[in-house]
Each structure stands twice: as structure tokens, then as C-alpha cells.
Design a protein around this motif. Sequence first.
Motif, short mmCIF file in Angstrom:
data_model
loop_
_atom_site.label_atom_id
_atom_site.label_comp_id
_atom_site.label_asym_id
_atom_site.label_seq_id
_atom_site.Cartn_x
_atom_site.Cartn_y
_atom_site.Cartn_z
N VAL A 32 0.85 -1.18 0.00
CA VAL A 32 0.00 0.00 0.00
C VAL A 32 0.89 1.24 0.00
O VAL A 32 1.85 1.31 0.77
CB VAL A 32 -0.92 0.02 1.24
N LYS A 81 -9.83 -3.22 4.27
CA LYS A 81 -10.83 -2.22 4.68
C LYS A 81 -10.08 -0.95 5.06
O LYS A 81 -9.13 -0.99 5.84
CB LYS A 81 -11.65 -2.74 5.85
N VAL A 82 -10.50 0.19 4.49
CA VAL A 82 -9.84 1.47 4.73
C VAL A 82 -10.83 2.42 5.41
O VAL A 82 -11.95 2.61 4.91
CB VAL A 82 -9.33 2.10 3.41
N THR A 83 -10.41 3.01 6.53
CA THR A 83 -11.25 3.94 7.29
C THR A 83 -10.40 5.14 7.68
O THR A 83 -9.25 4.99 8.07
CB THR A 83 -11.79 3.28 8.58
N LEU A 142 -5.65 7.12 9.70
CA LEU A 142 -6.05 6.28 8.58
C LEU A 142 -5.75 4.84 8.97
O LEU A 142 -4.65 4.53 9.39
CB LEU A 142 -5.24 6.68 7.35
N PHE A 175 -5.88 0.69 7.91
CA PHE A 175 -5.96 -0.35 6.89
C PHE A 175 -6.06 -1.68 7.63
O PHE A 175 -5.19 -2.00 8.44
CB PHE A 175 -4.70 -0.37 6.02
N THR A 177 -1.88 1.52 10.77
CA THR A 177 -2.45 2.86 10.88
C THR A 177 -1.39 3.91 10.60
O THR A 177 -0.20 3.67 10.83
CB THR A 177 -3.06 3.12 12.27
#
Length: 145
Positions: A60, A122-124, A75, A77, A90
Motif C-alpha cells: 500500500v 478495509k480502509v477507514t 487512517l 488499513f 495505521t
Amino acid sequence: MAAGVRPAATLAAATAVVATGPAPAQAAWASDYFSVDSPIGYANGAAFGDIYWYNRTAYVNGVMTDHRANTNTTLAFEAYAGPTKIATETRTANDESELGDWVKYDFTIGDPNLVGGIDRIKVTICHNYYNPAKFCSIPKNYMRD
């Protein structure tokens, strides 16, 4: 061909290869571009980049921002194999500290020993206020094709 021309051409070609470095490893699946916006608006923070899928892990890279006063932006992952979470990475940006308002990142996520590997990330993105309040985006899922 005149004497001395060939060695000079070979030296130039070798120098070009050294200067550019080796080609990156070939991904096993198509890459995914991702983009997530702050839960309170893009102007307050966002992240974007690419996910390169390999056999058991993913690479990434990208950049994130924090432009919201009295917060920092995180952020997250999360890598999954089916429904099982395998790993979390993170990154944090903060325009009011040495972290800075723009943060670049690049890392590998997953488990190189996991048979079958990861198949979803999953990305938040969240704003973390200095009191206990935390506001997060709706997670976005990126699947290995």
C-alpha cells in the motif's frame, strides 16, 4: 563500428540501469486505487493511494491529509482473509504538530506465511478530537480480484 564505441555504449546502458534501479516485483492481481474522505468533508482530511495485491500480502502506498483544527486524523488499513482479520496498519497526520498536515506512507500488509493470503483491505479515516469524541468515515472495502 569504430573501436571504443561499443564499450562507451555499454557503459551508458549499464549506468542507465543502475540509475533507475530494478523494476518492482510484478503484482499477482490488478492493483486498486483507493480514496477516502474525512467524515466531515474532504477539505478537513482525506487519503488516497494504491493497493498492489501479491500472493499473500499487499503493498500500500499513498498520501493522507489533516486540515481540521483541534484534531488529528488517523487512517486505518485492515487486511482480511475471508471474515478473519489478519493485520492492521495505521498512519496519523496532524497539521498542528510535527506529524504535519500531509503524510506519505508505504508498507506491506498481510501475512507472508498465510496460505491463500489476504483477499480484502478495509480502509477507514477518522478525526480524533482531543476530547474522547471520534468521527470516522464509512469504511471502504477493496477486494483482491
